[in-house]
Design an enzyme around this catalytic site. Structure first.
Site, PDB file in Angstrom:
ATOM      1  N   GLN A  54       0.988  -1.172   0.130  1.00  0.00           N
ATOM      2  CA  GLN A  54       0.015  -0.009  -0.094  1.00  0.00           C
ATOM      3  C   GLN A  54       0.896   1.190   0.157  1.00  0.00           C
ATOM      4  O   GLN A  54       1.929   1.242   0.702  1.00  0.00           O
ATOM      5  CB  GLN A  54      -0.983   0.044   1.203  1.00  0.00           C
ATOM      6  N   CYS A  84      -7.048   6.305   5.177  1.00  0.00           N
ATOM      7  CA  CYS A  84      -6.753   6.316   6.442  1.00  0.00           C
ATOM      8  C   CYS A  84      -7.024   7.763   7.026  1.00  0.00           C
ATOM      9  O   CYS A  84      -7.013   8.899   6.389  1.00  0.00           O
ATOM     10  CB  CYS A  84      -4.942   6.518   6.449  1.00  0.00           C
TER      11      CYS A  84
HETATM   12  C1  LIG Z   1      -4.062   0.299  13.974  1.00  0.00           C
HETATM   13  C2  LIG Z   1      -4.630   0.524  12.610  1.00  0.00           C
HETATM   14  C3  LIG Z   1      -3.882   0.853  11.492  1.00  0.00           C
HETATM   15  C4  LIG Z   1      -4.389   0.837  10.234  1.00  0.00           C
HETATM   16  N1  LIG Z   1      -3.615   1.309   9.320  1.00  0.00           N
HETATM   17  C5  LIG Z   1      -4.231   1.363   7.943  1.00  0.00           C
HETATM   18  C6  LIG Z   1      -3.524   1.537   6.655  1.00  0.00           C
HETATM   19  O1  LIG Z   1      -2.137   1.882   6.763  1.00  0.00           O
HETATM   20  N2  LIG Z   1      -3.831   1.544   5.673  1.00  0.00           N
HETATM   21  C7  LIG Z   1      -5.318   1.186   5.410  1.00  0.00           C
HETATM   22  O2  LIG Z   1      -5.840   1.078   4.387  1.00  0.00           O
HETATM   23  N3  LIG Z   1      -6.061   1.164   6.766  1.00  0.00           N
HETATM   24  C8  LIG Z   1      -5.577   0.917   8.171  1.00  0.00           C
HETATM   25  N4  LIG Z   1      -6.358   0.895   8.628  1.00  0.00           N
HETATM   26  C9  LIG Z   1      -7.875   0.527   8.721  1.00  0.00           C
HETATM   27  C10 LIG Z   1      -7.817  -0.901   8.512  1.00  0.00           C
HETATM   28  O3  LIG Z   1      -7.547  -1.563   7.357  1.00  0.00           O
HETATM   29  C11 LIG Z   1      -9.744  -1.268   8.558  1.00  0.00           C
HETATM   30  O4  LIG Z   1     -10.199  -0.266   6.981  1.00  0.00           O
HETATM   31  C12 LIG Z   1     -10.567  -0.646   9.499  1.00  0.00           C
HETATM   32  O5  LIG Z   1      -9.713  -1.078  10.667  1.00  0.00           O
HETATM   33  C13 LIG Z   1     -11.955  -1.464   9.609  1.00  0.00           C
HETATM   34  O6  LIG Z   1     -11.781  -2.603   9.439  1.00  0.00           O
HETATM   35  P1  LIG Z   1     -11.804  -3.613  10.786  1.00  0.00           P
HETATM   36  O7  LIG Z   1     -13.066  -3.380  11.357  1.00  0.00           O
HETATM   37  O8  LIG Z   1     -11.758  -5.134  10.144  1.00  0.00           O
HETATM   38  O9  LIG Z   1     -10.651  -3.399  11.713  1.00  0.00           O
HETATM   39  C14 LIG Z   1      -5.607   0.773   9.998  1.00  0.00           C
HETATM   40  C15 LIG Z   1      -6.539   0.279  11.175  1.00  0.00           C
HETATM   41  C16 LIG Z   1      -5.984   0.216  12.414  1.00  0.00           C
HETATM   42  C17 LIG Z   1      -7.008  -0.338  13.681  1.00  0.00           C
END
Ligand SMILES: Cc1cc2nc3c(=O)[nH]c(=O)nc-3n(C[C@H](O)[C@H](O)[C@H](O)COP(=O)(O)O)c2cc1C
Length: 312
Positions: A54, A84
């Site tokens: 990414q 993000c």
């Molecule tokens: C600690 C953390 C770091 C993340 N870093 C990124 C990232 O670098 N790029 C991205 O596209 N999403 C990032 N996300 C978002 C996740 O990819 C995801 O979209 C979001 O957590 C919702 O999905 P979930 O409910 O399955 O966690 C991050 C989320 C968390 C909690």
């Protein structure tokens, strides 16, 4: 996921059944590429194909350079971050801030697609805030620009991580484009994965936080989708085996000093819902060496295993 999906964690998730695991984001600012952090993020040694990296940034030419740089370092898919919400990222008009400027979105996507001959995918939120859920329009721009798959986190930038993710916008996106759509947000169980797939018509689901400390969620979902039945919860001895191998990979990847520190949050996630977890985590957070950390982990999970056997 920044700070989480390093190479050891991606390899573990793939081994546990994830079809694809995307790297932590790499900044498009070339001045950062020599840093230790970026050097680790572009290290894909031993990783199974397809390697997806990414990139994040807001300048089309810099993003194109970043895409080329990563393909030269082994990326087989380039994923663009427009999801993000972090202030550090949004204040420079990158990440989800870009959703406010559809013209710029189109220019970035076209520049990156033209720069590399590997597939380019995109990760978005549903919009800037609940009054501006423009993700379906962004999806059409993405499709026209040659983006080959789109992952949608069912929250707006303004929602941060609050409330429940909604997947109606993802359903609208799926109806608006023909490229594969990946639904994301609050998918924490096999049932939830199936419900979201049915509700949205999406081609796949993406799991983030629910894989922290539970990387076997991928095989649980795959098994449930194939058979309609649940795999049994892994026993403490099995968790210990997975965690030990994860820790050894972290120490090898980061070196002992940083590896021990990176491992602390993972160990906390693995022990989150276990008995006496608090006391165990306090102890783990004071460990300084790999040997000590491994010893405490093994001791803790073998006590849990004994307790489970006695209770059976
Ligand atoms: C600690 C953390 C770091 C993340 N870093 C990124 C990232 O670098 N790029 C991205 O596209 N999403 C990032 N996300 C978002 C996740 O990819 C995801 O979209 C979001 O957590 C919702 O999905 P979930 O409910 O399955 O966690 C991050 C989320 C968390 C909690």
């Amino acid at each position: 996921m920044a700070g989480v999906t390093d190479r050891p964690f991606r390899q573990l998730c793939r081994a546990q059944g994830a079809g694809l695991a995307v790297s932590e984001m790499v900044s498009s600012n070339a001045l950062l590429w020599g840093s230790k952090k970026t050097q680790r993020r572009i290290d894909h040694a031993g990783e199974d194909a397809p390697v997806s990296v990414q990139i994040a940034g807001a300048d089309p030419a810099m993003m194109a350079d970043a895409a080329r740089f990563n393909v030269d370092h082994g990326a087989q898919i380039i994923d663009i971050n427009m999801g993000c919400p972090a202030k550090k990222v949004c204040n420079v008009m990158a990440g989800s801030a870009l959703l406010q400027d559809e013209t710029l979105v189109g220019r970035i996507l076209e520049a990156v697609v033209a720069a590399v001959d590997v597939p380019v995918t995109l990760k978005i939120r549903t919009g800037w805030d609940p009054e501006h859920r423009n993700a379906p329009a962004v999806a059409r721009i993405a499709e026209q620009a040659g983006i080959q798959a789109l992952a949608v986190h069912g929250r707006t930038r303004a929602c941060a991580y609050r409330g429940e993710a909604e997947h109606d916008t993802t359903r609208a996106i799926k109806a608006a484009v023909t490229i594969p759509v990946i639904a994301n947000g609050d998918i924490t169980s096999p049932e939830r994965a199936v419900t979201v797939l049915e509700q949205t018509g999406a081609d796949a689901v993406m799991i983030g936080r629910a894989a922290q400390g539970r990387p076997w969620i991928f095989r649980e979902i795959a098994h449930f989708m194939a058979t309609g039945e649940h795999l049994p919860e892994p026993a403490p001895a099995e968790i210990c085996r997975v965690l030990t191998s994860h820790l050894e990979n972290l120490y090898a990847f980061y070196g002992e000093y940083t590896g021990v520190r990176m491992a602390r949050k993972h160990i906390a996630w693995y022990s989150k819902h276990q008995r006496d977890g608090n006391r165990f985590r306090q102890r783990i957070n004071r460990t300084e060496t790999a040997a000590e950390q491994l010893e405490y982990v093994q001791r803790y999970f073998s006590v849990l295993e004994e307790q489970q056997e006695l209770a059976a």
